[in-house]
Write an enzyme that holds these catalytic residues in place. Structure first.
Site, short mmCIF file in Angstrom:
data_model
loop_
_atom_site.label_atom_id
_atom_site.label_comp_id
_atom_site.label_asym_id
_atom_site.label_seq_id
_atom_site.Cartn_x
_atom_site.Cartn_y
_atom_site.Cartn_z
N PHE A 1 4.24 6.45 4.83
CA PHE A 1 4.68 5.68 6.00
C PHE A 1 6.18 5.54 6.11
O PHE A 1 6.71 5.30 7.19
CB PHE A 1 4.04 4.27 5.97
CG PHE A 1 4.76 3.32 5.03
CD1 PHE A 1 5.90 2.63 5.46
CD2 PHE A 1 4.35 3.14 3.72
CE1 PHE A 1 6.59 1.78 4.60
CE2 PHE A 1 5.02 2.29 2.86
CZ PHE A 1 6.15 1.61 3.30
N LYS B 1 -1.31 15.79 8.08
CA LYS B 1 -2.06 14.52 8.09
C LYS B 1 -1.03 13.43 7.78
O LYS B 1 -0.76 13.12 6.62
CB LYS B 1 -3.16 14.56 7.02
CG LYS B 1 -4.33 13.62 7.25
CD LYS B 1 -3.98 12.16 7.32
CE LYS B 1 -3.61 11.52 6.02
NZ LYS B 1 -3.01 10.16 6.15
N GLU C 1 -1.36 6.94 8.28
CA GLU C 1 -2.13 6.23 9.31
C GLU C 1 -1.40 4.97 9.76
O GLU C 1 -1.80 4.33 10.72
CB GLU C 1 -3.55 5.91 8.80
CG GLU C 1 -3.63 4.97 7.59
CD GLU C 1 -3.43 5.67 6.23
OE1 GLU C 1 -2.61 6.60 6.15
OE2 GLU C 1 -4.08 5.25 5.26
N SER D 1 2.66 7.62 -3.01
CA SER D 1 2.73 6.81 -4.23
C SER D 1 2.24 7.61 -5.46
O SER D 1 1.59 8.64 -5.32
CB SER D 1 1.85 5.57 -4.04
OG SER D 1 0.53 5.98 -3.78
N CYS E 1 12.17 5.78 -1.30
CA CYS E 1 11.90 6.29 -2.65
C CYS E 1 13.19 6.48 -3.42
O CYS E 1 13.17 6.69 -4.63
CB CYS E 1 11.14 7.60 -2.57
SG CYS E 1 12.12 8.90 -1.85
N GLU F 1 7.08 0.06 -9.45
CA GLU F 1 7.87 0.28 -8.23
C GLU F 1 7.56 -0.87 -7.27
O GLU F 1 6.43 -1.00 -6.79
CB GLU F 1 7.48 1.62 -7.59
CG GLU F 1 8.28 1.92 -6.33
CD GLU F 1 7.81 3.18 -5.61
OE1 GLU F 1 6.59 3.40 -5.50
OE2 GLU F 1 8.68 3.93 -5.14
#
Ligand code: NAD
Length: 497
Positions: free
Chosen positions: A150, A174, A177, A227, A282, A382
């Site tokens: 995301f 893909k 979402e 992740s 990240c 994290e």
């Protein structure tokens, strides 16, 4: 009625036949912007079958033509830059400057992909034996898939499909979402640039759709960013199914501050790199290692962080936006509570922050811990929020050892005015992307994005020459053409073994 996000399958914009839809919410208000589908098994299969068929013609389109289409795409992305950034800001909550940066870093990859003819050049050695030449050429793989997170809904899809398709592959994307509208707009512009519609397919969903991709026999290669647990699952399952996989995962990035560093630069950079994009990068700095006398700068760091106010993306004074979801906010708050319980010193507490006019936003204010130790959960996990953990070290050697003991290896930086210290750091640190007086050292696309250790599973990284290797096969040809006067010892078996 809530708008339903469509998909691009087999050259058509389609509405999914699924029965379960995923609400996409504005993270500053919780209002539902639209609903994303969970693509059905049949829809995913149709997308892959269409991409497989498209590959048969697309691979033969000259690379110069594919590259020229990418130039047109780059032009269209630039033309629509601010409009894409608005869509992105609305669904992620990122402040507008950050949203524009997200789009821009993706445009740079499209720009790089337009150089593909030279990136795809093979090698030749003439006369490996008398009258025999050996040369290599680079060819596309087939259907490649991308699964994206995301936090960079423009940049990360653009890390993937521009490089893959200009190499001659077709692509099934893909996206996350949680923010599907940005990648949909990227796809619309891609078709507008003249690419055949079946070269890029976009499907939506989550775990089930990803698992279908991982197990689909017609997908040759998978690019993933997200992740660590999901990255490990993708890498293990994808490679178990004998696919090529590159999986970029989570991080814990340290900034080492030497006492000879420029103090003002340190303070501004550390606060920005910890809180920017609400820490949902990240490459965000989540640990500051203050060496020796630099430990005395904590009050100034605290003061600078306290100035970084979150707010709505439409307000220019907002330094950063909300977290992506109430669940993400809860996770960060729980980790802050855990840090307190474990004995870290909470100098700034971002919990309970309210932003005027947006009582339901997923806000967390800048949060600062000192006296953090490496066995604490806030150090090991994290956090992915605007939380900075400060650790002290007596020497550079101690700082390097600490970073090398941490399982992640995405990014790190050192602030110093000593060339010798910087040289030692860059040489000894086991992290794939190193900044010297640069807090977030994300390489431009003619290099590659080179995370290491738990931050990356695979061999070839994103964009740059490594992406070309990832999305292609090398074919090596050894050739002999007979002439009347060619000597007998030219026979390859006699000479090359
Ligand atoms: P995520 O792992 O939750 O989701 C990433 C993708 O995987 C999404 O498309 C999602 O639909 C899918 N997914 C989620 N759960 C799944 C499951 N159980 N099985 C199969 N697929 C699943 O990641 P996120 O929260 O969207 O993104 C944030 C994470 O991404 C952070 O850990 C961040 O560090 C990482 N990230 C890494 C890089 C990098 O380059 N190393 C870059 C950006 C983000």
């Amino acid at each position: 009625m809530t708008r339903k996000v469509s998909m691009f399958i087999d050259g058509e914009e389609v509405t999914s036949q699924c029965t379960q839809w995923i609400p996409v919410t504005d993270p500053a208000t919780q209002e539902v912007i639209c609903e994303a589908p969970n693509a059905t098994t049949e829809e995913v299969n149709r997308a892959v079958a269409s991409a497989k068929k498209a590959f048969e013609t697309w691979k033969n389109v000259p690379v110069t033509k594919r590259a020229r289409m990418m130039l047109t795409y780059q032009h269209l992305l630039k033309k629509h830059h601010d409009e894409i950034a608005e869509i992105l800001a609305e669904e992620t909550g990122k402040n507008f400057e950050d949203a524009k940066g997200d789009v821009w870093r993706g445009i740079e990859v499209a720009e790089h992909a337009a150089n593909m003819p030279s990136l795809m050049m093979g090698e030749t050695v003439e006369n490996v034996a008398n009258g025999v030449d050996t040369y290599s050429m680079i060819q596309p793989l087939g259907v490649c898939a991308g699964i994206t997170p995301f936090n960079f809904p423009a940049m990360i899809p653009l890390w993937m499909f521009p490089m893959a398709v200009v190499c001659g592959n077709t692509f099934v994307l893909k996206p996350s979402e949680q923010d599907p509208n940005t990648p949909m707009r990227l796809a619309e512009l891609f078709y507008e640039a003249g690419f055949p519609k079946d070269v890029l397919q976009v499907i939506h969903g989550g775990k089930d759709q990803v698992n279908q991709i991982l197990n689909h026999e017609d997908i040759e290669a998978i690019s993933f960013v997200g992740s660590v647990p999901v990255g490990e699952h993708i890498y293990k399952t994808g490679t178990d199914n004998l696919k090529r996989v590159q999986a970029f995962a989570g991080a814990k990035n340290h900034m080492v501050v030497m006492p000879d560093a420029n103090k003002n630069q340190v303070i501004n950079n550390i606060a920005g790199a910890a809180c920017g994009a609400a820490g949902q990068r990240c490459m965000a700095i989540s640990v500051a290692v203050l060496v020796g006398e630099a430990q005395n700068w904590i009050d100034e760091i605290k003061g600078k962080m306290a100035e970084m106010k979150p707010g709505h993306w439409k307000k220019p004074e907002s330094f950063y936006g909300p977290l992506i979801s109430p669940q993400a906010k809860q996770k960060v708050e729980a980790l802050i509570a855990q840090g307190e319980k474990e004995g870290a010193n909470l100098l700034l507490d971002g919990r309970g922050l309210e932003v005027d006019g947006y009582p339901n936003g997923n806000w967390i204010g800048p949060t600062l811990f000192t006296d953090v130790t490496t066995d604490m959960e806030i150090y090991k996990t994290e956090i992915f929020g605007p939380v900075l953990c400060v650790i002290s070290a007596d020497t550079l050697e101690e700082a390097i050892e600490m970073i090398n003991d941490n399982p992640y290896g995405n990014g790190t930086s050192i602030f110093t005015s000593s060339g010798a210290a910087a040289r030692k750091f860059q040489h000894e640190i086991k992290v794939g992307q190193v900044g010297i007086n640069i807090p977030i050292p994300v390489p431009l696309p003619f290099f590659s994005f080179t995370g290491w250790r738990k931050s990356f599973y695979g061999d070839q990284h994103a964009y740059g020459k490594q992406a070309v290797r990832f999305y292609t096969e090398t074919k090596t040809v050894t050739a002999r053409w007979f002439e009347d006067d060619i000597p007998d010892d030219a026979a390859p078996n006699a000479t090359i073994n």
